[in-house]
Scaffold this motif. Sequence first.
Motif, PDB file in Angstrom:
ATOM      1  N   GLY A  13     -29.423 -32.422  -4.553  1.00 43.41           N
ATOM      2  CA  GLY A  13     -28.008 -32.404  -4.936  1.00 43.41           C
ATOM      3  C   GLY A  13     -27.314 -31.145  -4.463  1.00 43.41           C
ATOM      4  N   SER A  15     -25.062 -31.021  -2.083  1.00 40.94           N
ATOM      5  CA  SER A  15     -23.811 -31.327  -1.376  1.00 40.94           C
ATOM      6  C   SER A  15     -22.563 -30.872  -2.123  1.00 40.94           C
ATOM      7  N   SER A  16     -22.696 -30.508  -3.400  1.00 39.98           N
ATOM      8  CA  SER A  16     -21.521 -30.016  -4.145  1.00 39.98           C
ATOM      9  C   SER A  16     -21.970 -29.207  -5.359  1.00 39.98           C
ATOM     10  N   ILE A  18     -23.151 -27.088  -8.418  1.00 41.18           N
ATOM     11  CA  ILE A  18     -24.194 -26.087  -8.687  1.00 41.18           C
ATOM     12  C   ILE A  18     -25.206 -26.026  -7.538  1.00 41.18           C
ATOM     13  N   ARG A  38     -27.091 -37.465  -0.858  1.00 43.19           N
ATOM     14  CA  ARG A  38     -26.717 -38.705  -0.159  1.00 43.19           C
ATOM     15  C   ARG A  38     -25.552 -38.449   0.784  1.00 43.19           C
ATOM     16  N   ARG A  39     -24.646 -37.523   0.429  1.00 40.18           N
ATOM     17  CA  ARG A  39     -23.449 -37.287   1.263  1.00 40.18           C
ATOM     18  C   ARG A  39     -23.755 -36.229   2.329  1.00 40.18           C
ATOM     19  N   ASP A  64     -31.680 -39.985  -1.261  1.00 40.23           N
ATOM     20  CA  ASP A  64     -31.307 -40.459  -2.596  1.00 40.23           C
ATOM     21  C   ASP A  64     -32.548 -40.260  -3.470  1.00 40.23           C
ATOM     22  N   VAL A  65     -32.477 -39.291  -4.376  1.00 33.69           N
ATOM     23  CA  VAL A  65     -33.692 -38.915  -5.127  1.00 33.69           C
ATOM     24  C   VAL A  65     -34.149 -40.002  -6.104  1.00 33.69           C
ATOM     25  N   ASN A  91     -31.910 -30.411  -9.097  1.00 37.02           N
ATOM     26  CA  ASN A  91     -30.525 -30.247  -9.543  1.00 37.02           C
ATOM     27  C   ASN A  91     -29.720 -31.549  -9.495  1.00 37.02           C
ATOM     28  N   ASN A 143     -31.127 -28.321 -16.030  1.00 35.77           N
ATOM     29  CA  ASN A 143     -31.057 -29.229 -17.158  1.00 35.77           C
ATOM     30  C   ASN A 143     -29.647 -29.135 -17.761  1.00 35.77           C
ATOM     31  N   TYR A 163     -26.554 -39.833 -20.730  1.00 30.17           N
ATOM     32  CA  TYR A 163     -27.022 -38.687 -19.939  1.00 30.17           C
ATOM     33  C   TYR A 163     -27.981 -37.829 -20.769  1.00 30.17           C
ATOM     34  N   LYS A 167     -31.736 -35.870 -19.873  1.00 26.55           N
ATOM     35  CA  LYS A 167     -31.932 -34.425 -19.812  1.00 26.55           C
ATOM     36  C   LYS A 167     -32.931 -33.958 -20.881  1.00 26.55           C
ATOM     37  N   GLY A 196     -23.890 -25.118 -20.267  1.00 24.32           N
ATOM     38  CA  GLY A 196     -22.863 -25.916 -20.937  1.00 24.32           C
ATOM     39  C   GLY A 196     -21.944 -26.469 -19.854  1.00 24.32           C
ATOM     40  N   VAL A 198     -19.616 -26.938 -16.798  1.00 23.22           N
ATOM     41  CA  VAL A 198     -19.415 -26.195 -15.549  1.00 23.22           C
ATOM     42  C   VAL A 198     -18.311 -26.917 -14.757  1.00 23.22           C
ATOM     43  N   THR A 200     -17.285 -28.536 -12.116  1.00 20.31           N
ATOM     44  CA  THR A 200     -17.731 -29.214 -10.888  1.00 20.31           C
ATOM     45  C   THR A 200     -17.204 -30.652 -10.892  1.00 20.31           C
TER      46      THR A 200
HETATM   47  P1  NDP Z   1     -21.793 -32.366  -8.891  1.00 20.21           P
HETATM   48  O1  NDP Z   1     -21.326 -33.751  -9.136  1.00 20.21           O
HETATM   49  O2  NDP Z   1     -20.920 -31.435  -8.148  1.00 20.21           O
HETATM   50  O3  NDP Z   1     -23.201 -32.373  -8.189  1.00 20.21           O
HETATM   51  C1  NDP Z   1     -24.147 -33.385  -8.360  1.00 20.21           C
HETATM   52  C2  NDP Z   1     -25.067 -33.362  -7.164  1.00 20.21           C
HETATM   53  O4  NDP Z   1     -26.106 -34.327  -7.379  1.00 20.21           O
HETATM   54  C3  NDP Z   1     -24.345 -33.753  -5.879  1.00 20.21           C
HETATM   55  O5  NDP Z   1     -24.753 -32.898  -4.846  1.00 20.21           O
HETATM   56  C4  NDP Z   1     -24.830 -35.165  -5.614  1.00 20.21           C
HETATM   57  O6  NDP Z   1     -24.923 -35.392  -4.219  1.00 20.21           O
HETATM   58  C5  NDP Z   1     -26.227 -35.099  -6.211  1.00 20.21           C
HETATM   59  N1  NDP Z   1     -26.751 -36.423  -6.521  1.00 20.21           N
HETATM   60  C6  NDP Z   1     -26.320 -37.312  -7.441  1.00 20.21           C
HETATM   61  N2  NDP Z   1     -27.058 -38.431  -7.395  1.00 20.21           N
HETATM   62  C7  NDP Z   1     -27.976 -38.234  -6.414  1.00 20.21           C
HETATM   63  C8  NDP Z   1     -29.006 -39.019  -5.874  1.00 20.21           C
HETATM   64  N3  NDP Z   1     -29.268 -40.254  -6.338  1.00 20.21           N
HETATM   65  N4  NDP Z   1     -29.760 -38.505  -4.883  1.00 20.21           N
HETATM   66  C9  NDP Z   1     -29.499 -37.260  -4.397  1.00 20.21           C
HETATM   67  N5  NDP Z   1     -28.544 -36.469  -4.865  1.00 20.21           N
HETATM   68  C10 NDP Z   1     -27.785 -36.962  -5.855  1.00 20.21           C
HETATM   69  O7  NDP Z   1     -22.114 -31.781 -10.349  1.00 20.21           O
HETATM   70  P2  NDP Z   1     -22.918 -30.482 -10.827  1.00 20.21           P
HETATM   71  O8  NDP Z   1     -23.075 -29.515  -9.750  1.00 20.21           O
HETATM   72  O9  NDP Z   1     -22.301 -30.054 -12.087  1.00 20.21           O
HETATM   73  O10 NDP Z   1     -24.324 -31.132 -11.199  1.00 20.21           O
HETATM   74  C11 NDP Z   1     -25.560 -30.550 -10.825  1.00 20.21           C
HETATM   75  C12 NDP Z   1     -26.528 -30.638 -11.994  1.00 20.21           C
HETATM   76  O11 NDP Z   1     -26.045 -29.830 -13.052  1.00 20.21           O
HETATM   77  C13 NDP Z   1     -26.704 -32.037 -12.573  1.00 20.21           C
HETATM   78  O12 NDP Z   1     -28.066 -32.290 -12.800  1.00 20.21           O
HETATM   79  C14 NDP Z   1     -25.952 -31.964 -13.881  1.00 20.21           C
HETATM   80  O13 NDP Z   1     -26.477 -32.842 -14.843  1.00 20.21           O
HETATM   81  C15 NDP Z   1     -26.192 -30.514 -14.263  1.00 20.21           C
HETATM   82  N6  NDP Z   1     -25.260 -29.988 -15.252  1.00 20.21           N
HETATM   83  C16 NDP Z   1     -23.912 -29.971 -14.992  1.00 20.21           C
HETATM   84  C17 NDP Z   1     -23.039 -29.530 -15.959  1.00 20.21           C
HETATM   85  C18 NDP Z   1     -21.569 -29.521 -15.754  1.00 20.21           C
HETATM   86  O14 NDP Z   1     -20.825 -29.374 -16.750  1.00 20.21           O
HETATM   87  N7  NDP Z   1     -21.081 -29.628 -14.536  1.00 20.21           N
HETATM   88  C19 NDP Z   1     -23.525 -29.049 -17.257  1.00 20.21           C
HETATM   89  C20 NDP Z   1     -24.952 -29.068 -17.401  1.00 20.21           C
HETATM   90  C21 NDP Z   1     -25.771 -29.531 -16.423  1.00 20.21           C
HETATM   91  P3  NDP Z   1     -24.573 -36.773  -3.475  1.00 20.21           P
HETATM   92  O15 NDP Z   1     -23.523 -37.470  -4.274  1.00 20.21           O
HETATM   93  O16 NDP Z   1     -24.094 -36.309  -2.132  1.00 20.21           O
HETATM   94  O17 NDP Z   1     -25.859 -37.504  -3.384  1.00 20.21           O
END
Ligand code: NDP
Length: 248
Positions: A13, A15-16, A18, A38-39, A64-65, A91, A143, A163, A167, A196, A198, A200
């Motif tokens: 993950g 691509s965006s 964290i 995936r992106r 795609d994980v 992540n 997490n 969700y 987690k 908590g 973030v 994004t």
């Molecule tokens: P984003 O939506 O910005 O990032 C999510 C990332 O996960 C993207 O890069 C996306 O890439 C990737 N992803 C999703 N599904 C898949 C898949 N099937 N295979 C591969 N990659 C995948 O959100 P965050 O950065 O916030 O999320 C990152 C982590 O942080 C997550 O696990 C989230 O649960 C956790 N988190 C976030 C919080 C928040 O408030 N933002 C709080 C606590 C935890 P792509 O779509 O290109 O595949």
Amino acid sequence: MDRWQNRVAVISGASSGIGAACARLLVAAGLQVVGLARRTDRLEQLRQSLPEEQRKRFHQHKCDVSQELQVDTAFEWIEKELGGIDVLINNAGIVLGGQLIDMPTKDINNILQTNLMGSIYCTKLAAGSMRRRQVAGHLIFVNSTAGVAGYKPDPADESLNAYTPSKFALTAVQEICRQELINQGSKIKTTSINPGWVATEIVPDETKAKLGEVILQADDVAQAVLYALSTPPHTQVEQITLRAVGEY
Ligand code: NDP
């Protein structure tokens, strides 16, 4: 961070949010980073945004994980191209809102396949690579506070209902891995980072508006990852819970 120079970190993950913030920090710290997502257009954008002298340390692979075969293919590619994995940052994650009891089962499966099974697939292969090469590597799980307390900050908010179990299970995965690795005499470390809210793409605009300035930035979480990686070889940061000041 000297001991991680040119070591290989895999970030799912990337691509965006964290994951992308972690990729930037780790590349700047001298690691070779493989971003999975995936992106692929977004991975390429990230690579292009890096300072030119750092770009060669960022590698990308479409994955795609939630699909074990795709994870297998990506990790085989990493072994072949980069020689193995020293750090894994699990992540990748998704959120699908709504009440767990009423949610279509396919949506619940999607959350569990991505957030939980995706992390397990990557962890098995990364730990295998570290053990084969007798590397004292590091497995990091991005997490959530939801994965520790199972709490709902706002009872009216149902965005994290399905969700949260994914987690919560990840907390158990990290603890079991920690114990198994000790039993195997391994020096591989495990860490959970539990943020908590973030700012994004995963967080709906409505929630961001409600939170105002009481929200973490992706870089805050990436700094916590960097801290966990930077402690001496004999110490292990097991859990970091990180909230914006003022978050309930
Ligand atoms: P984003 O939506 O910005 O990032 C999510 C990332 O996960 C993207 O890069 C996306 O890439 C990737 N992803 C999703 N599904 C898949 C898949 N099937 N295979 C591969 N990659 C995948 O959100 P965050 O950065 O916030 O999320 C990152 C982590 O942080 C997550 O696990 C989230 O649960 C956790 N988190 C976030 C919080 C928040 O408030 N933002 C709080 C606590 C935890 P792509 O779509 O290109 O595949």
